[in-house]
Design a protein around this motif. Structure first.
Motif, PDB file in Angstrom:
ATOM      1  N   LEU A  66       0.828  -1.209   0.000  1.00  0.00           N
ATOM      2  CA  LEU A  66       0.000   0.000   0.000  1.00  0.00           C
ATOM      3  C   LEU A  66       0.861   1.258   0.000  1.00  0.00           C
ATOM      4  CD1 LEU A  66      -2.796  -1.072   2.515  1.00  0.00           C
ATOM      5  CD2 LEU A  66      -2.973  -0.906   0.017  1.00  0.00           C
ATOM      6  N   ALA A  67       2.013   1.213   0.656  1.00  0.00           N
ATOM      7  CA  ALA A  67       2.890   2.378   0.694  1.00  0.00           C
ATOM      8  C   ALA A  67       3.664   2.561  -0.597  1.00  0.00           C
ATOM      9  CB  ALA A  67       3.862   2.258   1.855  1.00  0.00           C
ATOM     10  N   THR A  68       3.848   1.473  -1.347  1.00  0.00           N
ATOM     11  CA  THR A  68       4.650   1.529  -2.566  1.00  0.00           C
ATOM     12  C   THR A  68       3.852   2.076  -3.744  1.00  0.00           C
ATOM     13  OG1 THR A  68       6.014  -0.315  -1.805  1.00  0.00           O
ATOM     14  CG2 THR A  68       6.045   0.159  -4.153  1.00  0.00           C
ATOM     15  N   VAL A  69       2.578   1.753  -3.814  1.00  0.00           N
ATOM     16  CA  VAL A  69       1.777   2.163  -4.969  1.00  0.00           C
ATOM     17  C   VAL A  69       1.362   3.622  -4.762  1.00  0.00           C
ATOM     18  CG1 VAL A  69      -0.148   1.570  -6.480  1.00  0.00           C
ATOM     19  CG2 VAL A  69       0.998  -0.213  -5.183  1.00  0.00           C
ATOM     20  N   PHE A 126      10.745  -8.945   6.055  1.00  0.00           N
ATOM     21  CA  PHE A 126       9.480  -8.387   5.589  1.00  0.00           C
ATOM     22  C   PHE A 126       9.164  -7.088   6.335  1.00  0.00           C
ATOM     23  CE2 PHE A 126       7.380 -12.576   3.934  1.00  0.00           C
ATOM     24  CZ  PHE A 126       8.459 -12.757   3.086  1.00  0.00           C
ATOM     25  N   ALA A 127       9.418  -7.074   7.650  1.00  0.00           N
ATOM     26  CA  ALA A 127       9.184  -5.841   8.412  1.00  0.00           C
ATOM     27  C   ALA A 127      10.109  -4.728   7.930  1.00  0.00           C
ATOM     28  CB  ALA A 127       9.376  -6.093   9.899  1.00  0.00           C
ATOM     29  N   LEU A 128      11.350  -5.061   7.643  1.00  0.00           N
ATOM     30  CA  LEU A 128      12.263  -4.063   7.102  1.00  0.00           C
ATOM     31  C   LEU A 128      11.731  -3.491   5.792  1.00  0.00           C
ATOM     32  CD1 LEU A 128      15.009  -2.605   7.154  1.00  0.00           C
ATOM     33  CD2 LEU A 128      15.982  -4.593   5.970  1.00  0.00           C
ATOM     34  N   GLY A 129      11.219  -4.372   4.919  1.00  0.00           N
ATOM     35  CA  GLY A 129      10.656  -3.895   3.664  1.00  0.00           C
ATOM     36  C   GLY A 129       9.474  -2.968   3.856  1.00  0.00           C
ATOM     37  N   ALA A 130       8.679  -3.219   4.899  1.00  0.00           N
ATOM     38  CA  ALA A 130       7.532  -2.346   5.170  1.00  0.00           C
ATOM     39  C   ALA A 130       8.001  -0.960   5.594  1.00  0.00           C
ATOM     40  CB  ALA A 130       6.648  -2.964   6.247  1.00  0.00           C
ATOM     41  N   PHE A 131       8.940  -0.892   6.533  1.00  0.00           N
ATOM     42  CA  PHE A 131       9.382   0.412   7.025  1.00  0.00           C
ATOM     43  C   PHE A 131      10.157   1.187   5.966  1.00  0.00           C
ATOM     44  CE2 PHE A 131       8.381  -1.547  11.086  1.00  0.00           C
ATOM     45  CZ  PHE A 131       7.824  -0.483  11.783  1.00  0.00           C
ATOM     46  N   THR A 132      10.936   0.491   5.156  1.00  0.00           N
ATOM     47  CA  THR A 132      11.687   1.205   4.120  1.00  0.00           C
ATOM     48  C   THR A 132      10.823   1.582   2.928  1.00  0.00           C
ATOM     49  OG1 THR A 132      12.432  -0.907   3.171  1.00  0.00           O
ATOM     50  CG2 THR A 132      13.904   0.174   4.748  1.00  0.00           C
ATOM     51  N   SER A 133       9.604   1.068   2.858  1.00  0.00           N
ATOM     52  CA  SER A 133       8.689   1.464   1.785  1.00  0.00           C
ATOM     53  C   SER A 133       8.056   2.828   2.050  1.00  0.00           C
ATOM     54  CB  SER A 133       7.574   0.422   1.625  1.00  0.00           C
ATOM     55  OG  SER A 133       8.093  -0.797   1.182  1.00  0.00           O
ATOM     56  N   LEU A 134       8.048   3.248   3.303  1.00  0.00           N
ATOM     57  CA  LEU A 134       7.469   4.542   3.641  1.00  0.00           C
ATOM     58  C   LEU A 134       8.352   5.660   3.084  1.00  0.00           C
ATOM     59  CD1 LEU A 134       6.630   3.751   7.364  1.00  0.00           C
ATOM     60  CD2 LEU A 134       5.154   3.473   5.367  1.00  0.00           C
ATOM     61  N   ARG A 135       7.755   6.814   2.840  1.00  0.00           N
ATOM     62  CA  ARG A 135       8.504   7.920   2.273  1.00  0.00           C
ATOM     63  C   ARG A 135       9.696   8.242   3.156  1.00  0.00           C
ATOM     64  NH1 ARG A 135       5.809  13.748   1.720  1.00  0.00           N
ATOM     65  NH2 ARG A 135       6.357  13.739   3.931  1.00  0.00           N
ATOM     66  N   PRO A 136      10.897   8.435   2.560  1.00  0.00           N
ATOM     67  CA  PRO A 136      12.079   8.698   3.391  1.00  0.00           C
ATOM     68  C   PRO A 136      11.867   9.810   4.395  1.00  0.00           C
ATOM     69  CG  PRO A 136      12.729   8.335   1.120  1.00  0.00           C
ATOM     70  CD  PRO A 136      11.223   8.345   1.140  1.00  0.00           C
ATOM     71  N   GLY A 137      11.146  10.835   4.036  1.00  0.00           N
ATOM     72  CA  GLY A 137      10.931  11.953   4.948  1.00  0.00           C
ATOM     73  C   GLY A 137      10.154  11.571   6.181  1.00  0.00           C
ATOM     74  N   SER A 138       9.361  10.491   6.088  1.00  0.00           N
ATOM     75  CA  SER A 138       8.576  10.079   7.254  1.00  0.00           C
ATOM     76  C   SER A 138       9.394   9.274   8.238  1.00  0.00           C
ATOM     77  CB  SER A 138       7.355   9.255   6.813  1.00  0.00           C
ATOM     78  OG  SER A 138       7.772   7.991   6.336  1.00  0.00           O
ATOM     79  N   ARG A 139      10.650   8.937   7.859  1.00  0.00           N
ATOM     80  CA  ARG A 139      11.510   8.184   8.770  1.00  0.00           C
ATOM     81  C   ARG A 139      12.392   9.105   9.589  1.00  0.00           C
ATOM     82  NH1 ARG A 139      12.420   4.906   4.108  1.00  0.00           N
ATOM     83  NH2 ARG A 139      14.583   5.506   4.003  1.00  0.00           N
TER      84      ARG A 139
END
Length: 655
Positions: free
Chosen positions: A583-586, A642-655
């Motif tokens: 959902l974060a990637t699309v 898989f959890a790493l992939g979820a967090f890194t899919s979020l926009r870089p600015g949100s990290r």
């Protein structure tokens, strides 16, 4: 929420920035969780090495290994085999479920095939220990409840019903039951079971034909003498990777209960030596077929029943089983998923801006070299796959497939080398996938159009993964290959549109959920297809299909923010992570005013992951894998990656 997920107008590329109503503190918690998970994934990789992971111990693998080693030991006694059998039996007795049955992992519900194999293993191994006798009786009671009767015909029907038309596993399991004397009054070679009709004895005795073998279908092993190019027209009753079982089990059945048809009997007799030579030729140098204990064990036990206990294939198979046993007496479903675990890790890390610095120049170079070395450069010896693909493991028993090949291509693209060797490998891998594409536009697992059985059919998850690899490399491809890839992409997108369910979901082939209807995992399938479609340019993407899929995925989320394999199924880290990642990637789904439902779903999923992992401090794996033919496993690295992939899919600015 349909008003916000209708296909949007094309816009500039981007990724979704989930709303964060909790403000800076929540963002800091996300960042801290991401850092801990990143550290854990990196720590699982040796310096300048690759990821290996650890697969769960398997009752099914342990049962089949015990049976194979016990039968070989009866023909060729060896103290080391006796010890392996005893330890395996002790592990099986200790790992039984409370209901008396077994699932594939220690975290799996009991199922009929694994319980049947464990029942047979305890019967064949023999022994008078009270715990073992009690386990046999409880297994017998479980099978009686599951099959309705322990008479041979209903018992055989219960096994066959689990697998349908695919005989790849139903026939091996029926073979085991015949060897144990559980399909009739006689066992494999005629001796009446010592513990009664349904207790089993496992004794191989007089050489007379056993009545139980009438319930084991005859596999046409003689067809293995035909050149591989003709397999797709022979309509073999097993899938492409199961040729060793076809040969060995077919020969066992032929020896134990030859056909009455004189022509067929003559043909099989004539093909016996030739197909045994073929079996020897396709055995990996390590002895393990597919690096899998079950397949190797089925081959070994069948060769014993075929009168080939001293055959070189038997010896090498026994050596593989002896090497792959664990200290607790159990066996995993496969030796390792090193290539798969490595490409998953690289592709999840590559979404971080600082990922190259975290791995380091030497580490990146070592990973590139290792991945290049895993590519197959010769035609595969028994699937007849052309050069260019990757398998799931770095060990000799692997087979190139259409999930690991896209994963390796994406990882190589992320690692970014731009030399002649790197480009040659990428072009070969891209071409391998184009050539694998079926007539319907989808991508099968191993072989193009071999048959209609599940693992030779087109699969949405594999097709979507392939789309990601094609799209990542497209701009770098030479002219003719680029044109072929563009045509293949259009055909693959049309396949995915046709394969989408009316409710918007896709069903994957290689991952299931034990708690979901039909063991399916539409959450995983839908998420992985969405990620594949997200890689496409706006003009090529099926926007309506994406929107339907996103609506379904959001609707499948639990009230606690997590996802299971299907609506209403308890959540897991693995499934929640792939849903959030998709959902974060699309990003194009949110590139218009509104979209609060989508933002809220992602935010709730991230919150669930933070809570479930203790902020990135712990992550217990769940049996998510539908390995093949309803074989389940878990992998220690999956929840972390898989959890790493979820967090890194979020926009870089949100990290």
């Amino acid at each position: 929420m349909s008003e916000h997920l209708d296909p949007p107008a094309p816009a500039a590329a981007g990724v979704l920035a989930p709303a964060d109503p909790r403000g800076p503190d929540a963002r800091g918690e996300r960042n801290a969780t991401l850092e801990r998970i990143t550290d854990r994934v990196l720590a699982a990789r040796p310096p300048d090495g690759h990821w290996t992971g650890e697969l769960s111990s398997s009752a099914l693998s342990t049962a089949t290994a015990v049976i194979a080693l016990a039968l070989v030991g009866r023909r060729r006694p060896r103290p080391t085999l006796d010890a392996l059998v005893r330890n395996g039996v002790a592990w099986l007795v200790g790992s039984a479920n409370a209901d008396g049955g077994w699932g594939d992992t220690t975290d799996s519900p009991s199922n009929v095939s694994t319980t049947a194999l464990c029942w047979a293993a305890l019967a064949i191994a023999g022994g008078d220990e009270a715990g073992q006798r009690a386990a046999v009786e409880r297994a017998r009671d479980w099978m009686l409840r599951a099959a309705g009767s322990l008479e041979p015909r209903p018992l055989a029907r219960a096994i066959s019903r689990r697998y349908g038309k695919d005989r790849t596993f139903s026939v091996p399991i029926l073979t085991v039951l015949a060897l144990a004397g559980l399909l009739g009054t006689d066992n494999a070679e005629g001796r009446v079971p010592a513990r009664g009709r349904n207790g089993g004895s496992g004794m191989i005795g007089s050489g007379r034909i056993g009545s139980g073998w009438r319930h084991v279908p005859q596999l046409p092993f003689e067809l293995a003498a035909v050149p591989p190019a003709f397999y797709r027209w022979l309509r073999l009753p097993v899938v492409s990777y199961a040729l060793p079982a076809l040969i060995a089990i077919g020969q066992a059945r032929h020896r134990q209960r030859p056909t009455r048809n004189p022509l067929a009997r003559l043909a099989r007799r004539a093909a016996r030596r030739r197909t045994l030579r073929r079996l020897e030729a396709i055995q990996p140098r390590g002895g393990g077929f597919l690096e899998a204990a079950p397949l190797t064990s089925f081959v070994v036990m069948s060769l014993v029943a075929a009168g080939e206990a001293a055959h070189p294939v038997t010896d090498r198979g026994v050596a593989f089983l002896a090497r792959s046993v664990r200290a607790d007496g159990s066996w995993p479903i496969d030796t390792n998923l090193a290539t798969w675990a490595t490409t998953l890790s690289v592709n999840a890390l590559a979404r971080r801006r600082d990922w190259r610095e975290r791995i380091g120049p030497r580490g990146c170079a070592a990973l590139r070299r290792w991945l290049l070395d895993q590519q197959y450069r010769e035609r595969h010896v028994y699937t007849d796959a052309a050069p260019g693909g990757w398998a799931w493991t770095d060990l000799p028993g692997g087979v190139p497939d259409a999930d690991d090949t896209p994963g390796a291509l994406l990882a190589l693209h992320a690692l970014g080398a731009d030399d002649a060797e790197h480009r040659r490998a990428a072009y070969a891998g891209i071409g391998w996938l184009v050539d694998l594409q079926n007539g319907d536009g989808g991508i099968p697992t191993f072989c193009r159009g071999w048959g209609a059985l599940p693992f030779d059919r087109s699969s949405p998850d594999l097709t979507a993964h392939t789309l990601r690899a094609w799209t990542a490399w497209r701009a770098a491809l030479p002219g003719r290959l680029r044109l072929r890839t563009e045509r293949a992409t259009r055909r693959a997108v049309r396949f995915l549109e046709r394969a989408q369910r009316a409710d918007g979901a896709w069903i994957p082939l290689w991952f299931g959920n034990q708690g979901a209807p039909d063991d399916a995992n539409p959450v995983y399938g839908t998420a992985r297809v969405l990620e594949g479609l997200a890689a496409l340019p706006d003009a090529e993407a099926p926007l309506a299909a994406e929107a339907r899929a996103a609506r379904w995925l959001v609707g499948a989320q639990g009230s606690d923010g997590g996802w299971g394999g299907a609506p209403g199924v308890p959540p897991s880290i693995e499934e929640t992570a792939v849903a959030v990642s998709a959902l974060a990637t699309v990003g194009r789904l949110a590139r218009r005013a509104g979209g609060p439902e989508l933002d809220a779903a992602i935010d709730a999923g991230v919150r669930w992951l933070i809570d479930a992992t203790g902020g990135g401090r712990h992550a217990a794996p769940k049996p998510i894998g539908l390995y093949f033919a309803k074989l389940w496993y878990s992998e220690t690295l999956y929840p972390w990656i898989f959890a790493l992939g979820a967090f890194t899919s979020l926009r870089p600015g949100s990290r």
